[in-house]
Design a protein around this motif. Structure first.
Motif, PDB file in Angstrom:
ATOM      1  N   LEU A 629       0.680  -1.258  -0.076  1.00  0.00           N
ATOM      2  CA  LEU A 629       0.018  -0.039  -0.086  1.00  0.00           C
ATOM      3  C   LEU A 629       0.860   1.170   0.111  1.00  0.00           C
ATOM      4  O   LEU A 629       1.844   1.310   1.050  1.00  0.00           O
ATOM      5  CB  LEU A 629      -0.726  -0.014   1.475  1.00  0.00           C
ATOM      6  N   ARG A 630       0.630   2.250  -0.829  1.00  0.00           N
ATOM      7  CA  ARG A 630       1.274   3.499  -0.942  1.00  0.00           C
ATOM      8  C   ARG A 630       0.455   4.615  -0.998  1.00  0.00           C
ATOM      9  O   ARG A 630      -0.653   4.677  -1.838  1.00  0.00           O
ATOM     10  CB  ARG A 630       2.024   3.641  -2.244  1.00  0.00           C
ATOM     11  N   LEU A 631       0.324   5.381   0.030  1.00  0.00           N
ATOM     12  CA  LEU A 631      -0.646   6.418   0.262  1.00  0.00           C
ATOM     13  C   LEU A 631      -0.025   7.758   0.255  1.00  0.00           C
ATOM     14  O   LEU A 631       1.205   8.004   0.687  1.00  0.00           O
ATOM     15  CB  LEU A 631      -0.985   6.591   1.830  1.00  0.00           C
ATOM     16  N   GLU A 632      -0.239   8.385  -0.892  1.00  0.00           N
ATOM     17  CA  GLU A 632       0.378   9.827  -1.167  1.00  0.00           C
ATOM     18  C   GLU A 632      -0.383  11.122  -0.738  1.00  0.00           C
ATOM     19  O   GLU A 632      -1.668  11.120  -0.881  1.00  0.00           O
ATOM     20  CB  GLU A 632       0.739   9.907  -2.647  1.00  0.00           C
ATOM     21  N   VAL A 633       0.044  11.845   0.048  1.00  0.00           N
ATOM     22  CA  VAL A 633      -0.639  13.077   0.587  1.00  0.00           C
ATOM     23  C   VAL A 633       0.029  14.151  -0.024  1.00  0.00           C
ATOM     24  O   VAL A 633       1.108  14.819   0.425  1.00  0.00           O
ATOM     25  CB  VAL A 633      -0.415  13.282   2.240  1.00  0.00           C
ATOM     26  N   SER A 634      -0.650  14.584  -1.197  1.00  0.00           N
ATOM     27  CA  SER A 634      -0.238  15.916  -1.883  1.00  0.00           C
ATOM     28  C   SER A 634      -0.536  17.192  -1.254  1.00  0.00           C
ATOM     29  O   SER A 634       0.185  18.099  -1.373  1.00  0.00           O
ATOM     30  CB  SER A 634      -0.587  15.922  -3.224  1.00  0.00           C
ATOM     31  N   GLU A 635      -1.671  16.999  -0.421  1.00  0.00           N
ATOM     32  CA  GLU A 635      -1.926  18.332   0.367  1.00  0.00           C
ATOM     33  C   GLU A 635      -2.851  17.902   1.572  1.00  0.00           C
ATOM     34  O   GLU A 635      -3.970  17.029   1.639  1.00  0.00           O
ATOM     35  CB  GLU A 635      -2.689  19.477  -0.443  1.00  0.00           C
ATOM     36  N   LEU A 636      -2.335  18.329   2.593  1.00  0.00           N
ATOM     37  CA  LEU A 636      -2.989  18.315   4.041  1.00  0.00           C
ATOM     38  C   LEU A 636      -2.850  19.326   4.679  1.00  0.00           C
ATOM     39  O   LEU A 636      -1.803  19.725   5.253  1.00  0.00           O
ATOM     40  CB  LEU A 636      -2.509  17.044   4.802  1.00  0.00           C
ATOM     41  N   THR A 637      -4.030  20.162   4.989  1.00  0.00           N
ATOM     42  CA  THR A 637      -3.758  21.810   5.446  1.00  0.00           C
ATOM     43  C   THR A 637      -5.084  21.866   6.428  1.00  0.00           C
ATOM     44  O   THR A 637      -6.155  21.470   6.079  1.00  0.00           O
ATOM     45  CB  THR A 637      -3.998  22.812   4.542  1.00  0.00           C
ATOM     46  N   LEU A 638      -4.759  22.048   7.887  1.00  0.00           N
ATOM     47  CA  LEU A 638      -5.581  22.235   8.712  1.00  0.00           C
ATOM     48  C   LEU A 638      -5.425  23.800   9.273  1.00  0.00           C
ATOM     49  O   LEU A 638      -4.551  24.345   9.745  1.00  0.00           O
ATOM     50  CB  LEU A 638      -5.315  21.495   9.889  1.00  0.00           C
ATOM     51  N   ARG A 639      -6.484  24.452   8.918  1.00  0.00           N
ATOM     52  CA  ARG A 639      -6.422  25.931   9.106  1.00  0.00           C
ATOM     53  C   ARG A 639      -6.303  26.285  10.669  1.00  0.00           C
ATOM     54  O   ARG A 639      -5.511  27.080  11.178  1.00  0.00           O
ATOM     55  CB  ARG A 639      -7.735  26.730   8.534  1.00  0.00           C
ATOM     56  N   GLU A 640      -6.962  25.546  11.643  1.00  0.00           N
ATOM     57  CA  GLU A 640      -6.737  25.646  12.897  1.00  0.00           C
ATOM     58  C   GLU A 640      -7.303  24.699  13.760  1.00  0.00           C
ATOM     59  O   GLU A 640      -8.099  23.805  13.318  1.00  0.00           O
ATOM     60  CB  GLU A 640      -7.859  26.832  13.322  1.00  0.00           C
ATOM     61  N   ALA A 641      -6.694  24.361  14.800  1.00  0.00           N
ATOM     62  CA  ALA A 641      -7.015  23.443  15.932  1.00  0.00           C
ATOM     63  C   ALA A 641      -7.043  24.117  17.441  1.00  0.00           C
ATOM     64  O   ALA A 641      -6.221  24.964  17.526  1.00  0.00           O
ATOM     65  CB  ALA A 641      -5.970  22.424  15.737  1.00  0.00           C
ATOM     66  N   ASN A 642      -7.789  23.385  18.122  1.00  0.00           N
ATOM     67  CA  ASN A 642      -8.079  24.102  19.184  1.00  0.00           C
ATOM     68  C   ASN A 642      -8.398  22.962  20.371  1.00  0.00           C
ATOM     69  O   ASN A 642      -9.259  22.462  20.603  1.00  0.00           O
ATOM     70  CB  ASN A 642      -9.309  25.051  19.364  1.00  0.00           C
ATOM     71  N   PRO A 643      -7.134  22.595  21.174  1.00  0.00           N
ATOM     72  CA  PRO A 643      -7.167  21.525  22.258  1.00  0.00           C
ATOM     73  C   PRO A 643      -7.725  22.494  23.593  1.00  0.00           C
ATOM     74  O   PRO A 643      -7.477  21.737  24.646  1.00  0.00           O
ATOM     75  CB  PRO A 643      -5.919  20.832  22.145  1.00  0.00           C
ATOM     76  N   GLY A 644      -7.506  23.545  23.436  1.00  0.00           N
ATOM     77  CA  GLY A 644      -7.531  24.442  24.754  1.00  0.00           C
ATOM     78  C   GLY A 644      -6.998  25.849  24.368  1.00  0.00           C
ATOM     79  O   GLY A 644      -7.044  26.680  25.080  1.00  0.00           O
ATOM     80  N   PHE A 645      -6.167  25.816  23.647  1.00  0.00           N
ATOM     81  CA  PHE A 645      -5.436  26.984  23.014  1.00  0.00           C
ATOM     82  C   PHE A 645      -5.363  26.743  21.405  1.00  0.00           C
ATOM     83  O   PHE A 645      -5.303  25.743  21.026  1.00  0.00           O
ATOM     84  CB  PHE A 645      -4.251  27.210  23.600  1.00  0.00           C
ATOM     85  N   THR A 646      -5.564  27.796  20.871  1.00  0.00           N
ATOM     86  CA  THR A 646      -5.605  27.713  19.357  1.00  0.00           C
ATOM     87  C   THR A 646      -4.318  27.887  18.754  1.00  0.00           C
ATOM     88  O   THR A 646      -3.547  28.662  19.095  1.00  0.00           O
ATOM     89  CB  THR A 646      -6.296  28.937  18.904  1.00  0.00           C
ATOM     90  N   PHE A 647      -4.231  26.986  17.579  1.00  0.00           N
ATOM     91  CA  PHE A 647      -2.886  27.095  16.960  1.00  0.00           C
ATOM     92  C   PHE A 647      -3.326  26.678  15.518  1.00  0.00           C
ATOM     93  O   PHE A 647      -4.134  25.916  15.046  1.00  0.00           O
ATOM     94  CB  PHE A 647      -1.759  25.881  17.426  1.00  0.00           C
ATOM     95  N   GLY A 648      -2.533  26.830  14.551  1.00  0.00           N
ATOM     96  CA  GLY A 648      -2.476  26.761  13.038  1.00  0.00           C
ATOM     97  C   GLY A 648      -2.139  27.777  12.127  1.00  0.00           C
ATOM     98  O   GLY A 648      -1.980  29.097  12.835  1.00  0.00           O
ATOM     99  N   PRO A 649      -1.843  27.738  10.966  1.00  0.00           N
ATOM    100  CA  PRO A 649      -2.538  26.347  10.308  1.00  0.00           C
ATOM    101  C   PRO A 649      -1.334  25.240  10.254  1.00  0.00           C
ATOM    102  O   PRO A 649      -0.240  25.544  10.482  1.00  0.00           O
ATOM    103  CB  PRO A 649      -2.772  26.673   8.817  1.00  0.00           C
ATOM    104  N   LEU A 650      -1.806  24.033  10.099  1.00  0.00           N
ATOM    105  CA  LEU A 650      -0.987  22.786  10.056  1.00  0.00           C
ATOM    106  C   LEU A 650      -0.774  22.378   8.615  1.00  0.00           C
ATOM    107  O   LEU A 650      -1.831  22.311   7.890  1.00  0.00           O
ATOM    108  CB  LEU A 650      -1.284  21.869  10.912  1.00  0.00           C
TER     109      LEU A 650
END
Length: 853
Positions: A629-650
C-alpha cells in the motif's frame, strides 16, 4: 559316391539350419505379436486337425493390454467343420460346449475412436468368415455393470444362408434363477428390401415383437418398422434382474403390472454413414404410445412411470411434435442432477402435457404444460406452449410461471435460507435464435444469506422484471448469448465486520454475454450514502473490476460515513465541509488484489477527541499493488486546531508505504511538515521515518514563538511579558508515545520583559522575606537572557530548566539579577484544565467531564 554323400550332408544341414532359423524368427515374431496385442496367456490343449474338421479340447486366452484392462476367454470342446473339397470358406459349423468370457474394461477410454456403424459391404465381408451355423451350449459372461460385476448364463445359436449371409437367424437364451429369456432375430431379403424381425419371449411367452424393413437408396436408407408390447406380467422378476445391471432399485409393484403396453411405428430416411454421430441425417415420422403403470428403469434417466402418446416428424435432424399428450413421473438417477447442490436435487419429477384449445394459426400445436419437481426444494412450472409444426419451426411460451421454494441451500462458502423464486416469462425459440423476457412480478426472496467473508444479509429481494435474454444458434451450438435489463436488489439488513448493520439497496443495469458480466448503478443504504458503482467480470480470465465513487458529500447535513463504517473513529465528529472520492479495485483470476483510490476534502470541520478542528483541506491518493500500500498526501492543511488553545495552520505533504499484512510498520516520508504555533513556526526538515523500528528520532525547529501569546494561553494569573522564542527539539517516537530527550529554548536578543503582578504572588513576598526580592524583581523584570532546557516524557510530564538574566530598573538601582527556575508541568492535566473553561465547545467540555467521573 563320396561326393554325393557330402552334398547330401550339406543339403540336410542347410535345410535344418533354414528350418531352425525360420522357427526362431517365427517364435520371435509370435512373441512380439503377443506383446503388441497384450496377450499374457495363450494355451491350447488337445488340438486335433483332420481334412473335415478342427477339434480342440480347451483354449485359454488372457489378454491384458493395460494394468486396468483384462479379457479372459475359456473354451471347452470346440469343433469347427470345414467345407468339402479342401475349401476353407465357407466354414460349415461351429460347436462349443462351454464358453466363459470375463471382461474388465479400462477405467478411462477417452482415447478410443467414436463408435460408427459398419456399412453393408463390411458386414458381408465379415459374415464370410462366420460358420454357416453355430451353437454354444453353455455361455457364461462376466462383464462390468452398475452394481460392479454381473454374470449372464445361457445359450447362443445362429444360422446363415448357404451361400450368402441372408437369410439368417440368431437365437439367444438367458437364464435367471428359475426364469428364462429368449431373444430371436431373423434377417432376410424380400425383393430389394432387407427385413429384420425381433421377438422377445419371457418364460416361454412372447412379450415383445419388432419388425424392421430397410430399403436402400442411392444416398440413404428408408427404415420402416413397428414395435409392440401388450402386457408384461413378468415385470417383477425382470425388473429385479435389471436392477443388477443398471443403477436401479425395484419398487413394490402393483398386483397386475401386465397392463404395461408400448407401441411404436416409424418411417425414417437415414444416412447410415452419418449415424450415430450426426442425427441431422434423420428425416421421416415416428409415432409412440406407451403406458407404464409401474416405475420402469430407463438407462441414464431413472424410473419412469405414466403414459404418453406422441407423434413427431423429423426434418434434417430436427424433431417436430405434431401430436403430444402425456402424464409421466420420473424418479431420477443420482447422476442426472449431480451438478446441482444437494438441496436442489429433486426426488421425483412429474410432467403433464395436454393439447390446448387451438385458437392459433394453422400448422400450430398448442399445449398446456405442467411440470413439478418434488424434494427438498419443490419446483413447479405452468405454461401455455405453442409449437409451429411447419417451417420456420418455433416454440412460443406465454407467461409461464416458475415457482421454487427451498428452506435452505448450503454451498462451500455460502448459505441461503428461505429461498422463494417466482418467475414469469415470455419468449420464443427457433432453430436460429431465442428470446426470453421476465415479466412483471418476477422476483427472488431470501430470508437470510451468509457468506464466507463474514457477510450476512436478511430479508433480501431481487426484482427481475425487465430482464431479457437473447441467444443465437448455429449447427445446434450457441453462437451468442446476451442478458440485459434493469434489476434491483434490496436487503433489509446487511452485517459485515467493516459495516454498521443497516439496510442496503442497489438498482441498475445488468449486461452479460459470453465474454463478460457487468453491473452499473448506485448502491445506497439507510444512512443516506449513495455510491455509483460499475462492476465488470471477465469470464475469459475470471478477472473482476469494480469502479465506485463517492459524490460530493456536504457534511453540514450529516455524516453518513460515520453511520456506515464500523471502524469510523468514535471520537471523530465532522459536521462541516465537503468531500468526495473515487476508487477502483482489480481482482485478477489468480493473483493479488490491486486497487487505486483518491479522496478530496475541502473545509472539513468538527471535533476529534478533545480538539476542535476547522478548515481541513486534503488531497489523498492510494495505490495497492502486489500487497503493498502506498498513500500519497499531496496536500493536507488544517487551518486551525483548538485543544484548549488555538494554533494553526498545520501543513503536511508526503507519502506512506507499507506491506498490507503489517500496515502499521511502514515508511513515512515527508517534504512538508510544519505548524504555526502561537505566532511562531514549528517544523521538520524533509525526511523519512521507518515505523517498523522500535523508535524514531526527529529533529524539530521552532522559530518566532511570541511570548505574549504563550503567556496568554498558559493559565497563570497576572503573568505577562514580551519577547520572541526560538528553539531546537529532539523528538523521539516509540510505542509509549512522543517524548523529548533533548530540547532547548531561548529568547531572541535584545530580550524582553516579564511582569508577574498577581495578588497571590505579592502576598507570598510580604509573608516570606526570602521571596520578597523575587516578587519585587518579577514585578517588572527586563531580561536580556531567557533560556531553558526542555524534557518531555511519553506520559505527559514537561520539565523546563529556566535561566533568566536581567534587572528591574526600580529595584536597587537596576542591578543585574540571575534566576534559575525548574518548572514541571503535567501537560494532559493542563489541557484538561483548559478544556474545562470556555475556551472549547460544550461537546469537548462534556467529554472531559465524563472522563473525570
Amino acid at each position: 559316391m563320396t561326393k554325393r554323400r557330402t552334398i547330401l550332408v550339406w543339403a540336410v544341414a542347410g535345410l535344418t539350419l533354414l528350418i531352425l532359423g525360420f522357427g526362431f524368427y517365427a517364435g520371435f515374431r509370435w512373441q512380439q505379436l503377443k506383446r503388441d496385442l497384450g496377450i499374457v496367456t495363450l494355451e491350447v490343449s488337445g488340438p486335433r486337425l483332420t481334412l473335415s474338421h478342427l477339434a480342440v479340447r480347451q483354449i485359454v486366452l488372457v489378454r491384458q493390454p493395460s494394468a486396468d484392462e483384462r479379457l479372459a476367454v475359456f473354451l471347452d470342446d470346440l469343433r469347427l467343420d470345414f467345407a468339402d473339397g479342401w475349401q476353407l470358406l465357407p466354414l460349415q459349423s461351429l460347436r462349443i460346449k462351454r464358453l466363459d468370457a470375463q471382461w474388465q474394461p479400462p477405467s478411462s477410454n477417452d482415447d478410443n475412436p467414436p463408435f460408427s456403424l459398419p456399412d453393408f459391404n463390411q458386414l458381408v465381408d465379415w459374415s464370410a468368415w462366420l460358420p454357416r451355423q453355430a451353437q454354444i451350449d453353455l455361455l457364461d459372461l462376466t462383464v462390468p455393470c452398475a452394481s460392479g460385476t454381473c454374470q449372464a448364463q445361457g445359450q447362443l445359436l445362429w444360422r446363415l444362408g448357404e451361400h450368402a449371409p441372408l437369410p439368417a437367424t440368431l437365437d439367444l437364451q438367458l437364464d435367471h434363477q428359475t426364469h428364462h429369456l429368449a431373444l430371436e432375430l431373423q434377417a432376410y431379403e424380400q425383393d430389394s428390401d432387407t427385413h429384420l424381425d425381433l421377438d422377445l419371449q419371457l418364460d416361454g411367452k412372447q412379450r415383445l415383437s419388432m419388425q424392421n424393413q430397410l430399403s436402400a437408396n442411392s444416398d440413404s436408407t428408408l427404415w420402416r418398422g413397428t414395435l409392440a408390447m401388450n402386457e408384461l406380467p413378468e415385470a417383477p422378476w425382470l425388473l429385479d434382474w435389471l436392477s443388477e445391471w443398471v443403477a436401479y432399485s425395484p419398487p413394490a409393484l402393483p398386483a397386475l403390472p401386465e397392463q404395461m403396453r408400448i407401441g411404436a411405428g416409424w418411417a425414417l430416411q437415414i444416412d447410415t454413414q452419418a449415424l450415430p454421430q450426426d442425427w441431422k441425417a434423420l428425416n421421416g415420422e415416428l409415432r409412440l404410445s406407451a403406458n407404464l403403470p409401474a416405475p420402469w428403469p430407463v438407462v441414464g434417466l431413472g424410473q419412469l412411470q405414466g403414459q404418453v402418446d406422441l407423434s413427431v416428424r423429423a426434418d434434417d435432424g430436427l424433431w417436430i411434435p405434431t401430436e403430444l399428450n402425456g402424464d409421466l413421473t420420473l424418479q431420477p438417477v443420482a447422476d442426472l442432477f449431480a451438478g446441482l447442490p444437494d438441496q436442489l436435487r429433486p426426488r421425483a419429477v412429474s410432467l403433464k402435457i395436454v393439447p390446448a384449445q387451438n385458437d392459433e394459426a394453422p400448422q400450430t400445436l398448442p399445449l398446456s404444460v405442467q411440470l413439478a419437481a418434488s424434494g427438498p426444494s419443490p419446483v413447479t412450472l405452468d405454461t401455455h406452449l405453442v409449437l409451429q409444426t411447419a417451417a420456420p419451426y418455433t416454440a412460443a411460451f406465454d407467461r409461464p410461471q416458475v415457482k421454487l421454494r427451498s428452506p435452505a441451500i448450503t454451498g462451500a462458502d455460502f448459505s441461503l435460507k428461505g429461498l422463494e423464486a417466482d418467475l414469469r416469462l415470455r419468449g420464443r425459440v427457433s432453430r436460429q435464435d431465442a428470446t426470453v423476457r421476465l415479466e412483471k412480478g418476477s422476483r427472488l426472496r431470501l430470508n437470510s444469506l451468509t457468506a464466507a467473508s463474514d457477510l450476512a444479509a436478511s430479508t433480501l429481494m431481487v426484482e427481475l422484471a425487465g430482464l431479457g435474454a437473447e441467444a443465437s444458434f448455429s449447427d445446434g451450438q450457441i453462437q451468442s448469448l446476451a442478458v440485459t435489463g434493469k434489476t434491483a436488489v434490496t436487503a433489509g439488513e446487511v452485517k459485515q465486520p467493516a459495516l454498521r448493520p443497516q439496510g442496503w439497496r442497489w438498482s441498475g443495469t445488468l449486461n452479460a454475454d459470453q465474454s463478460q458480466i457487468s453491473l452499473d448503478g448506485p448502491l445506497s443504504n439507510d444512512a443516506g450514502i449513495s455510491l455509483p458503482l460499475k462492476l465488470t467480470h471477465n469470464r475469459a480470465d475470471s478477472a473482476t473490476r469494480l469502479n465506485v465513487s463517492l459524490p460530493e458529500l456536504f457534511l453540514r447535513a450529516g455524516n453518513p460515513l460515520a453511520a456506515t463504517l464500523a471502524d469510523w473513529p468514535p471520537l471523530l465528529e465532522l459536521n462541516n465541509g465537503r468531500m468526495q472520492a473515487q476508487a477502483q479495485l482489480n481482482l485478477p483470476g489468480s493473483g493479488a488484489l490491486a486497487a487505486t483510490a483518491k479522496l478530496s476534502a475541502k473545509g472539513l470541520g468538527g471535533i476529534y477527541d478533545r480538539t476542535e478542528l476547522s478548515g481541513l483541506d486534503a488531497e489523498l491518493s492510494a495505490v495497492l499493488r502486489r500487497n503493498q500500500l502506498r498513500l500519497e498526501v499531496s496536500e493536507l492543511t488544517l487551518r486551525e486546531a483548538n485543544p484548549g488553545f488555538t494554533f494553526g495552520p498545520l501543513r503536511f505533504a508526503g507519502e506512506y508505504a507499507a506491506p498490507l499484512d503489517t500496515l502499521a510498520q511502514g515508511r513515512l516520508a515527508w517534504s512538508t511538515a510544519e505548524v504555526r504555533l502561537l505566532g511562531g513556526r514549528l517544523w521538520l526538515e524533509p525526511g523519512a521515518a521507518d515505523l517498523a523500528a522500535g523508535t524514531q528520532q526527529l529533529h524539530a525547529h521552532l522559530r518566532g514563538l511570541q511570548l505574549p501569546l504563550l503567556l496568554e494561553a498558559y493559565p497563570a494569573e497576572g503573568l505577562t511579558g514580551t519577547g520572541v522564542i526560538d528553539g531546537e527539539l529532539q523528538l523521539q517516537r516509540s510505542e509509549a508515545g512522543i517524548s523529548i530527550e533533548q530540547g532547548s529554548l531561548q529568547a531572541r536578543e535584545p530580550g524582553g520583559a516579564l511582569q508577574f503582578r498577581s495578588p497571590k504572588i505579592q502576598a507570598l513576598g510580604q509573608a516570606n522575606p526570602a521571596m520578597r526580592l523575587v516578587t519585587e524583581a518579577l514585578d517588572d523584570f527586563h531580561y536580556d537572557l531567557l533560556a531553558s532546557d526542555v524534557h518531555y516524557t511519553a506520559d505527559g510530564k514537561l520539565d523546563l530548566g529556566l535561566k533568566l538574566h536581567g534587572r528591574n530598573p526600580a529595584l536597587e538601582g537596576g542591578r543585574p539579577i540571575n534566576f534559575s527556575i525548574n518548572l514541571e508541568e503535567d501537560i494532559p492535566a493542563l489541557l484538561t484544565s483548559l478544556q474545562l473553561s470556555d475556551r472549547v465547545s460544550e461537546t469537548i467540555q462534556r467529554r472531559v467531564q465524563e472522563r473525570l467521573r
